[in-house]
Write a protein that holds these residues in place. Sequence first.
Motif, PDB file in Angstrom:
ATOM      1  N   ILE A 186      51.735  28.917  23.830  1.00  0.00           N
ATOM      2  CA  ILE A 186      52.601  27.901  23.208  1.00  0.00           C
ATOM      3  C   ILE A 186      52.041  27.576  21.823  1.00  0.00           C
ATOM      4  O   ILE A 186      52.775  27.507  20.838  1.00  0.00           O
ATOM      5  CB  ILE A 186      52.673  26.615  24.068  1.00  0.00           C
ATOM      6  N   ASP A 187      50.716  27.408  21.753  1.00  0.00           N
ATOM      7  CA  ASP A 187      50.081  27.129  20.455  1.00  0.00           C
ATOM      8  C   ASP A 187      50.382  28.245  19.470  1.00  0.00           C
ATOM      9  O   ASP A 187      50.678  28.011  18.312  1.00  0.00           O
ATOM     10  CB  ASP A 187      48.554  27.038  20.605  1.00  0.00           C
ATOM     11  N   ASP A 188      50.272  29.485  19.948  1.00  0.00           N
ATOM     12  CA  ASP A 188      50.389  30.611  19.027  1.00  0.00           C
ATOM     13  C   ASP A 188      50.900  31.847  19.778  1.00  0.00           C
ATOM     14  O   ASP A 188      50.121  32.570  20.406  1.00  0.00           O
ATOM     15  CB  ASP A 188      49.009  30.889  18.410  1.00  0.00           C
ATOM     16  N   ALA A 189      52.207  32.054  19.695  1.00  0.00           N
ATOM     17  CA  ALA A 189      52.810  33.163  20.454  1.00  0.00           C
ATOM     18  C   ALA A 189      52.486  34.537  19.862  1.00  0.00           C
ATOM     19  O   ALA A 189      52.772  35.559  20.493  1.00  0.00           O
ATOM     20  CB  ALA A 189      54.318  32.962  20.556  1.00  0.00           C
ATOM     21  N   THR A 190      51.865  34.594  18.676  1.00  0.00           N
ATOM     22  CA  THR A 190      51.459  35.931  18.191  1.00  0.00           C
ATOM     23  C   THR A 190      50.420  36.517  19.140  1.00  0.00           C
ATOM     24  O   THR A 190      50.205  37.725  19.156  1.00  0.00           O
ATOM     25  CB  THR A 190      50.859  35.919  16.766  1.00  0.00           C
ATOM     26  N   ARG A 191      49.794  35.657  19.934  1.00  0.00           N
ATOM     27  CA  ARG A 191      48.806  36.152  20.901  1.00  0.00           C
ATOM     28  C   ARG A 191      49.462  37.075  21.927  1.00  0.00           C
ATOM     29  O   ARG A 191      48.793  37.920  22.505  1.00  0.00           O
ATOM     30  CB  ARG A 191      48.125  34.963  21.590  1.00  0.00           C
ATOM     31  N   ILE A 192      50.752  36.905  22.143  1.00  0.00           N
ATOM     32  CA  ILE A 192      51.467  37.808  23.069  1.00  0.00           C
ATOM     33  C   ILE A 192      51.460  39.216  22.468  1.00  0.00           C
ATOM     34  O   ILE A 192      51.136  40.205  23.134  1.00  0.00           O
ATOM     35  CB  ILE A 192      52.918  37.322  23.295  1.00  0.00           C
ATOM     36  N   LEU A 193      51.770  39.301  21.166  1.00  0.00           N
ATOM     37  CA  LEU A 193      51.802  40.617  20.496  1.00  0.00           C
ATOM     38  C   LEU A 193      50.399  41.210  20.428  1.00  0.00           C
ATOM     39  O   LEU A 193      50.214  42.411  20.640  1.00  0.00           O
ATOM     40  CB  LEU A 193      52.392  40.464  19.094  1.00  0.00           C
ATOM     41  N   ARG A 194      49.423  40.367  20.160  1.00  0.00           N
ATOM     42  CA  ARG A 194      48.036  40.842  20.101  1.00  0.00           C
ATOM     43  C   ARG A 194      47.608  41.351  21.472  1.00  0.00           C
ATOM     44  O   ARG A 194      46.991  42.407  21.604  1.00  0.00           O
ATOM     45  CB  ARG A 194      47.100  39.727  19.636  1.00  0.00           C
ATOM     46  N   GLU A 206      46.616  53.979  17.292  1.00  0.00           N
ATOM     47  CA  GLU A 206      46.746  55.440  17.429  1.00  0.00           C
ATOM     48  C   GLU A 206      48.113  55.830  17.992  1.00  0.00           C
ATOM     49  O   GLU A 206      48.723  56.794  17.551  1.00  0.00           O
ATOM     50  CB  GLU A 206      45.664  55.960  18.370  1.00  0.00           C
ATOM     51  N   GLU A 207      48.573  55.081  18.998  1.00  0.00           N
ATOM     52  CA  GLU A 207      49.882  55.397  19.599  1.00  0.00           C
ATOM     53  C   GLU A 207      50.710  54.122  19.694  1.00  0.00           C
ATOM     54  O   GLU A 207      50.839  53.541  20.781  1.00  0.00           O
ATOM     55  CB  GLU A 207      49.685  56.024  20.983  1.00  0.00           C
ATOM     56  N   PRO A 208      51.310  53.688  18.586  1.00  0.00           N
ATOM     57  CA  PRO A 208      52.057  52.423  18.614  1.00  0.00           C
ATOM     58  C   PRO A 208      53.210  52.427  19.609  1.00  0.00           C
ATOM     59  O   PRO A 208      53.634  51.381  20.103  1.00  0.00           O
ATOM     60  CB  PRO A 208      52.586  52.271  17.179  1.00  0.00           C
ATOM     61  N   GLU A 209      53.706  53.638  19.943  1.00  0.00           N
ATOM     62  CA  GLU A 209      54.849  53.702  20.856  1.00  0.00           C
ATOM     63  C   GLU A 209      54.518  53.080  22.219  1.00  0.00           C
ATOM     64  O   GLU A 209      55.392  52.522  22.877  1.00  0.00           O
ATOM     65  CB  GLU A 209      55.365  55.147  21.014  1.00  0.00           C
ATOM     66  N   GLN A 210      53.234  53.160  22.630  1.00  0.00           N
ATOM     67  CA  GLN A 210      52.873  52.578  23.936  1.00  0.00           C
ATOM     68  C   GLN A 210      53.071  51.064  23.889  1.00  0.00           C
ATOM     69  O   GLN A 210      53.627  50.467  24.811  1.00  0.00           O
ATOM     70  CB  GLN A 210      51.385  52.850  24.271  1.00  0.00           C
ATOM     71  N   THR A 211      52.614  50.460  22.788  1.00  0.00           N
ATOM     72  CA  THR A 211      52.726  49.003  22.658  1.00  0.00           C
ATOM     73  C   THR A 211      54.191  48.595  22.552  1.00  0.00           C
ATOM     74  O   THR A 211      54.629  47.635  23.199  1.00  0.00           O
ATOM     75  CB  THR A 211      51.936  48.533  21.412  1.00  0.00           C
ATOM     76  N   LEU A 212      54.982  49.342  21.768  1.00  0.00           N
ATOM     77  CA  LEU A 212      56.386  48.972  21.585  1.00  0.00           C
ATOM     78  C   LEU A 212      57.154  49.081  22.901  1.00  0.00           C
ATOM     79  O   LEU A 212      57.998  48.243  23.230  1.00  0.00           O
ATOM     80  CB  LEU A 212      57.027  49.852  20.507  1.00  0.00           C
ATOM     81  N   ARG A 213      56.825  50.117  23.666  1.00  0.00           N
ATOM     82  CA  ARG A 213      57.490  50.310  24.965  1.00  0.00           C
ATOM     83  C   ARG A 213      57.199  49.122  25.877  1.00  0.00           C
ATOM     84  O   ARG A 213      58.079  48.565  26.519  1.00  0.00           O
ATOM     85  CB  ARG A 213      56.973  51.619  25.586  1.00  0.00           C
TER      86      ARG A 213
END
Length: 421
Positions: free
Chosen positions: A169-177, A223-230
């Motif tokens: 809630i404080d910082d939702a960028t932590r979800i992406l991280r 190295e493999e951004p597709e894994q994170t995006l998926r």
Amino acid sequence: MRMNLSAELDRWLSPETRELLVRIGACATCLGYHAYLVGGPVRDLLLGRPSCDLDVVVEGDAPAVACAATTPDQSTPVVHSAFGTATIQMDVSRIDLATARAESYERPGALPTVYPGTIEQDLVRRDFTVNAMALTLDGRCRGELLDLHGGRSDLDHGFLRVLHESSFIDDATRILRGVRYEQRFGFVFEKRTLELLERDLRYMNCISADRVRHEFERTFEEEEPEQTLRRLDVLGVLGVIHPTLLFHSQKSWALASARRSARSPTELHNVYWCLLAWGVSADDVETLGERLNLARGAREALADSCELALLEARLDDPGLAPSEVFDLLHRRSHAALQAAELMFVRPTARGHISHFVRRLRHVRPSLTGKDLQALGVPEGPLMGRILSSLRSACLNGEVASREDEVALVRRLVNPVSWPLE
Ligand code: ATP
């Protein structure tokens, strides 16, 4: 249990960095402060992975320690006094020093208010337990691990765990991280953390465009951004960022292929943006560009890729002349063309794009504007039309030599007289 990692630390560091960190520890002691290696590098040391950028936290004046620890033959630290930080750039690595700080959040997604604090306060504000460990750099306890939140155990079990219930809630960028770490290290979110992530997804809407884009750009550097995006797609994160964003296996394959033929990192990022947004309508692409505050180059590439997607059916015609293919595709950004080549499902259309990218767009008549002037063509719209007819003739193989081109120009300038020649 106390754990001292000074031997592991010394083996892990390059001689140059080791020497500098020892000096940072000694200078901190001389000035009456404590210095710690913190966050990512401690995690990477424990995982046995390399880390080029080191973060040091000082309980005291970090810029003063940075200046005292560097000798005149080393690069002078870049100091940001207002933030209490300093950076020492070495040949291949970099050390960022920061004054220990505590922070509070006035509202979800806002940048925190920060003030000087202790190392304990500095660690408790961090995103995940595995990033909330520190190693003492000064005094007799050099190398001692400060692990107040169970980071070591989570690292051993491969768990990503937030430090408190309102972390996202404080910082939702932590979800992406978090998703990035999950994929990079092959970790999983601990059960309660995953529940919190799902509960607090909507707080992503409180995060500014620049911060969300920045996290995507950091993902693109994996190295493999597709894994994170998926995974972001599966968790519903992409949909919260923009309802039209989705990621599937064809896009995964396309990202990996784009990487193999990339000419520069900026261009590769633009191809990634086009692939990520492939299938999104022109209107939605515009709102997406705003949601992420994309740079002009990326927005243009996205707009081009929308138009290319609409051209797939027209390009699926084996009877198209090379000049017609050229007319449909020139002036489109390279990133958009690459994305289209990877995403088109109709083989003929794909073939036309490849042919254009590899050959057609490089075709130039041998006559230039100057040559045309010498042949009596005045500067202006007529010259533009003649140059483009010349290029079409070259593309379609209707002229094979400079002489052919001259003859064509003469016919075009004086269409009634040419049959008499
Ligand atoms: P990477 O290996 O991706 O560079 P890192 O852990 O070094 O990872 P940075 O983004 O450089 O990541 O951040 C340094 C440290 O600052 C992190 O380890 C983490 O402890 C802390 N940090 C960074 N961003 C946040 C955030 N949004 N919320 C809480 N802590 C954060």
